[in-house]
Design a protein around this motif. Structure first.
Motif: not given
Length: 191
Positions: A12-20
Protein backbone atom coordinates in the motif's frame (compact mmCIF):
# COMPACT_ATOMS: atom_id res chain seq x y z
CA UNK A 1 0.82 -26.66 14.42
CA UNK A 2 -0.16 -23.56 12.46
CA UNK A 3 1.75 -22.07 9.61
CA UNK A 4 3.27 -18.66 10.13
CA UNK A 5 1.44 -15.96 8.17
CA UNK A 6 2.95 -15.29 4.77
CA UNK A 7 4.20 -11.84 3.91
CA UNK A 8 1.73 -9.97 1.74
CA UNK A 9 2.76 -8.93 -1.75
CA UNK A 10 0.97 -5.61 -1.43
CA UNK A 11 2.37 -2.89 0.80
CA UNK A 12 0.00 0.00 0.00
CA UNK A 13 3.02 2.34 -0.02
CA UNK A 14 2.38 3.22 -3.67
CA UNK A 15 -1.27 4.11 -3.27
CA UNK A 16 -0.49 7.83 -3.30
CA UNK A 17 1.86 7.78 -6.28
CA UNK A 18 5.16 7.22 -4.51
CA UNK A 19 7.55 4.30 -4.23
CA UNK A 20 10.79 3.45 -2.46
CA UNK A 21 14.10 3.01 -4.22
CA UNK A 22 16.55 0.25 -3.28
CA UNK A 23 18.36 2.70 -1.02
CA UNK A 24 15.14 3.54 0.86
CA UNK A 25 14.57 6.94 -0.76
CA UNK A 26 10.91 7.80 -1.32
CA UNK A 27 10.22 9.21 -4.82
CA UNK A 28 7.24 9.80 -7.09
CA UNK A 29 6.41 6.95 -9.44
CA UNK A 30 7.12 9.23 -12.40
CA UNK A 31 10.67 9.92 -11.17
CA UNK A 32 13.24 9.36 -13.95
CA UNK A 33 14.87 6.57 -11.90
CA UNK A 34 11.58 4.71 -11.60
CA UNK A 35 10.97 5.15 -15.31
CA UNK A 36 14.48 3.90 -16.09
CA UNK A 37 14.41 0.76 -13.96
CA UNK A 38 10.80 0.14 -14.99
CA UNK A 39 11.74 0.02 -18.67
CA UNK A 40 14.65 -2.31 -17.84
CA UNK A 41 12.15 -4.56 -16.05
CA UNK A 42 9.91 -4.55 -19.15
CA UNK A 43 12.90 -5.46 -21.29
CA UNK A 44 13.74 -8.32 -18.96
CA UNK A 45 10.17 -9.60 -19.30
CA UNK A 46 10.32 -9.41 -23.09
CA UNK A 47 13.50 -11.49 -23.01
CA UNK A 48 11.60 -13.99 -20.88
CA UNK A 49 9.00 -14.19 -23.66
CA UNK A 50 11.80 -14.81 -26.18
CA UNK A 51 13.19 -17.65 -24.06
CA UNK A 52 9.75 -19.22 -23.71
CA UNK A 53 9.14 -19.02 -27.46
CA UNK A 54 12.58 -20.53 -28.16
CA UNK A 55 11.85 -23.61 -26.07
CA UNK A 56 10.05 -25.25 -28.98
CA UNK A 57 12.60 -24.26 -31.64
CA UNK A 58 15.68 -26.49 -31.32
CA UNK A 59 17.60 -24.63 -34.05
CA UNK A 60 17.93 -21.54 -31.85
CA UNK A 61 18.03 -22.88 -28.31
CA UNK A 62 21.77 -22.25 -28.13
CA UNK A 63 20.90 -18.60 -27.41
CA UNK A 64 19.16 -19.52 -24.17
CA UNK A 65 22.25 -19.52 -21.94
CA UNK A 66 23.28 -16.03 -23.08
CA UNK A 67 19.73 -14.72 -22.70
CA UNK A 68 19.53 -16.06 -19.14
CA UNK A 69 22.83 -14.33 -18.35
CA UNK A 70 21.46 -11.13 -19.85
CA UNK A 71 18.32 -11.36 -17.71
CA UNK A 72 20.42 -11.56 -14.55
CA UNK A 73 22.56 -8.62 -15.68
CA UNK A 74 19.44 -6.59 -16.43
CA UNK A 75 18.26 -7.23 -12.90
CA UNK A 76 21.60 -5.80 -11.73
CA UNK A 77 21.13 -2.73 -13.93
CA UNK A 78 17.64 -2.22 -12.54
CA UNK A 79 18.91 -2.32 -8.97
CA UNK A 80 21.67 0.18 -9.81
CA UNK A 81 19.20 2.55 -11.46
CA UNK A 82 16.96 2.26 -8.40
CA UNK A 83 19.76 3.48 -6.14
CA UNK A 84 20.93 7.02 -5.64
CA UNK A 85 22.90 6.78 -2.40
CA UNK A 86 26.54 5.97 -3.05
CA UNK A 87 27.01 3.72 0.01
CA UNK A 88 24.20 1.43 -1.22
CA UNK A 89 25.26 1.68 -4.88
CA UNK A 90 28.73 0.33 -4.00
CA UNK A 91 27.20 -2.77 -2.38
CA UNK A 92 25.27 -3.78 -5.53
CA UNK A 93 26.57 -6.01 -8.34
CA UNK A 94 28.22 -3.72 -10.92
CA UNK A 95 28.06 -3.86 -14.68
CA UNK A 96 31.60 -4.66 -15.76
CA UNK A 97 33.72 -4.17 -18.84
CA UNK A 98 33.89 -7.98 -19.05
CA UNK A 99 30.10 -8.23 -19.35
CA UNK A 100 30.08 -5.64 -22.13
CA UNK A 101 32.89 -7.44 -23.96
CA UNK A 102 30.99 -10.73 -23.60
CA UNK A 103 28.06 -9.16 -25.46
CA UNK A 104 30.42 -7.94 -28.17
CA UNK A 105 31.86 -11.44 -28.55
CA UNK A 106 28.36 -12.87 -28.86
CA UNK A 107 27.49 -10.28 -31.51
CA UNK A 108 30.64 -11.12 -33.46
CA UNK A 109 30.00 -14.87 -33.25
CA UNK A 110 26.45 -14.55 -34.58
CA UNK A 111 27.42 -12.03 -37.26
CA UNK A 112 29.97 -14.43 -38.82
CA UNK A 113 27.12 -16.62 -40.04
CA UNK A 114 24.91 -13.79 -41.34
CA UNK A 115 24.83 -12.41 -44.87
CA UNK A 116 25.99 -8.82 -45.12
CA UNK A 117 23.20 -6.35 -44.52
CA UNK A 118 22.97 -3.51 -47.05
CA UNK A 119 19.41 -2.36 -46.42
CA UNK A 120 17.19 -1.62 -43.48
CA UNK A 121 15.03 -4.55 -42.49
CA UNK A 122 11.57 -4.80 -41.02
CA UNK A 123 11.11 -6.43 -37.62
CA UNK A 124 9.61 -9.65 -38.96
CA UNK A 125 10.24 -13.29 -39.76
CA UNK A 126 10.08 -16.20 -37.35
CA UNK A 127 8.06 -15.58 -34.17
CA UNK A 128 11.22 -15.81 -32.03
CA UNK A 129 12.94 -13.24 -34.26
CA UNK A 130 9.91 -10.97 -33.99
CA UNK A 131 9.99 -11.25 -30.19
CA UNK A 132 13.71 -10.41 -30.28
CA UNK A 133 12.89 -7.28 -32.28
CA UNK A 134 10.31 -6.26 -29.66
CA UNK A 135 12.97 -6.81 -27.00
CA UNK A 136 15.39 -4.71 -29.08
CA UNK A 137 13.00 -1.77 -29.28
CA UNK A 138 12.31 -2.09 -25.56
CA UNK A 139 16.07 -2.08 -24.99
CA UNK A 140 16.40 1.15 -26.96
CA UNK A 141 13.72 2.72 -24.75
CA UNK A 142 15.54 1.47 -21.66
CA UNK A 143 18.69 3.05 -22.99
CA UNK A 144 16.95 6.39 -23.56
CA UNK A 145 15.40 6.40 -20.08
CA UNK A 146 18.69 5.33 -18.46
CA UNK A 147 20.53 8.08 -20.33
CA UNK A 148 18.47 10.60 -18.34
CA UNK A 149 20.20 9.26 -15.22
CA UNK A 150 23.63 8.60 -16.75
CA UNK A 151 24.15 12.11 -18.16
CA UNK A 152 23.99 13.47 -14.61
CA UNK A 153 25.81 10.62 -12.85
CA UNK A 154 28.88 8.90 -14.30
CA UNK A 155 28.33 5.82 -12.11
CA UNK A 156 25.81 4.65 -14.72
CA UNK A 157 28.14 4.87 -17.74
CA UNK A 158 28.73 1.11 -17.85
CA UNK A 159 25.01 0.33 -17.56
CA UNK A 160 24.31 2.68 -20.47
CA UNK A 161 27.07 1.12 -22.55
CA UNK A 162 25.74 -2.37 -21.73
CA UNK A 163 22.23 -1.44 -22.90
CA UNK A 164 23.66 -0.01 -26.11
CA UNK A 165 25.50 -3.27 -26.86
CA UNK A 166 22.49 -5.31 -25.83
CA UNK A 167 20.25 -3.65 -28.42
CA UNK A 168 22.85 -4.54 -31.07
CA UNK A 169 22.97 -8.12 -29.77
CA UNK A 170 19.18 -8.44 -29.92
CA UNK A 171 19.14 -7.13 -33.50
CA UNK A 172 21.82 -9.58 -34.62
CA UNK A 173 20.17 -12.43 -32.69
CA UNK A 174 16.86 -11.74 -34.47
CA UNK A 175 18.59 -11.96 -37.86
CA UNK A 176 20.42 -15.12 -36.77
CA UNK A 177 17.15 -16.75 -35.68
CA UNK A 178 15.62 -15.97 -39.06
CA UNK A 179 18.65 -17.53 -40.77
CA UNK A 180 18.55 -20.67 -38.62
CA UNK A 181 14.81 -21.15 -39.09
CA UNK A 182 14.87 -20.59 -42.86
CA UNK A 183 13.27 -17.15 -42.84
CA UNK A 184 14.67 -14.28 -44.88
CA UNK A 185 15.15 -10.81 -43.48
CA UNK A 186 12.29 -8.64 -44.76
CA UNK A 187 13.79 -5.64 -46.51
CA UNK A 188 12.32 -2.19 -46.09
CA UNK A 189 10.68 -1.08 -49.34
CA UNK A 190 10.64 2.64 -49.87
CA UNK A 191 7.24 3.57 -51.23
Amino acid sequence: MTDAPKAKIYTRTGDKGTTRLVDGSCVEKFNPRVEAYGTVDELNSFIGVVRSAMASVPEVQSLDHTLEKIQNELFNIGSLLATEKDEVFKMLPPITEEQIRHLEKQIDALTVELPELRNFILPAGHIVASHLHVARTSCRRSERRSAEIAVKDERYASALQYLNRLSDYLFVAARWVNLKTGHHDVLWKKT
